[in-house]
Design a protein around this motif. Structure first.
Motif, short mmCIF file in Angstrom:
data_model
loop_
_atom_site.label_atom_id
_atom_site.label_comp_id
_atom_site.label_asym_id
_atom_site.label_seq_id
_atom_site.Cartn_x
_atom_site.Cartn_y
_atom_site.Cartn_z
N THR A 281 88.30 -19.46 -33.62
CA THR A 281 89.86 -18.42 -33.33
C THR A 281 91.15 -18.21 -33.66
N GLY A 282 91.92 -17.46 -33.53
CA GLY A 282 93.62 -17.56 -34.91
C GLY A 282 93.93 -18.31 -34.39
N ASP A 283 93.96 -19.19 -32.56
CA ASP A 283 94.87 -19.77 -31.80
C ASP A 283 95.29 -21.10 -32.54
N HIS A 284 96.40 -21.64 -33.36
CA HIS A 284 97.39 -22.91 -33.12
C HIS A 284 96.28 -24.26 -32.47
N THR A 285 95.64 -24.89 -33.43
CA THR A 285 94.72 -25.99 -33.24
C THR A 285 94.78 -26.54 -31.57
N ALA B 60 89.93 -23.80 -35.05
CA ALA B 60 91.25 -22.98 -34.79
C ALA B 60 92.02 -22.31 -36.05
N GLU B 61 92.31 -22.02 -35.66
CA GLU B 61 93.31 -21.36 -36.85
C GLU B 61 92.60 -20.55 -38.32
N LEU C 152 91.01 -17.11 -39.48
CA LEU C 152 91.91 -16.02 -40.23
C LEU C 152 89.71 -15.16 -39.94
#
Length: 189
Positions: free
Chosen positions: A40-44, A61-62, A64
């Motif tokens: 996911t591109g979400d914060h860790t 996470a994080e 791209l």
């Protein structure tokens, strides 16, 4: 939130976890033997929290869009068959790279175009249903192939007259009937 330059509150915004996410992950892992990843591109911190809540242990996470594609390529290089589930523009390259791209039907048009399967609802249990249906269909195709091979390996030599020295002749109408029944058996299965 501040009043007169003094902090009086905090507002947090997050995506809502799909109600069936934990059940879907549990089913995929325990009943189907699927190794589940969340890329996911979400914060860790957010990603790990969501993953923990739904039972996912493999988290990246994080990421791209190119990072999602890289993770899929690494899994494929390990010899794994990768299915990617996504619904956003950032998921589109990964949906294309995966062996099977599954788009949530309520997602973006780009994701829907990039995927091989489009789920009409946004329920994650439909992913398991699609995989179950795919496996059952593949099994049926293999079964039909074995049946057709065996039937033709037996029927063609008989129709060609291999049993003629023993006095057994297959009339043309019987050969035609056998071929028709072969097709009917495949369709009915």
């Amino acid at each position: 939130v501040a009043v007169n330059k003094r902090l009086v509150g905090c507002i947090a915004i997050s995506d809502r976890i799909k109600p069936d996410a934990a059940r879907a992950v549990r089913y995929l892992r325990s009943k189907m033997g699927v190794e589940v990843w969340m890329v996911t591109g979400d914060h860790t911190r957010v990603a790990r929290s969501v993953a923990s809540e739904v039972g996912i242990t493999n988290v990246e996470a994080e990421a791209l869009p190119v990072g999602k594609v890289s993770r899929i390529k690494r899994l494929q290089q390990e010899g794994k068959v990768v299915a990617m589930v996504g619904d956003g523009i950032n998921d589109s390259p990964a949906l294309s790279q995966a062996d099977l791209g599954i788009a949530i039907g309520t997602g973006t048009d780009v994701a829907v175009e990039a995927a091989g399967i489009v789920l009409m609802r946004d329920g994650l249990l439909d992913v398991a249903t699609a995989l179950d249906l795919s496996r059952a269909t593949y099994y049926r195709i293999k079964l039909n192939f074995v049946w057709a091979f065996g039937f033709n390996a037996t029927g063609i030599p008989i129709a060609a007259g291999i049993l003629f020295p023993a006095g057994i002749i297959l009339p043309p109408w019987a050969a035609g009937l056998a071929m028709a029944l072969s097709s009917v058996s495949v369709v009915c299965s």
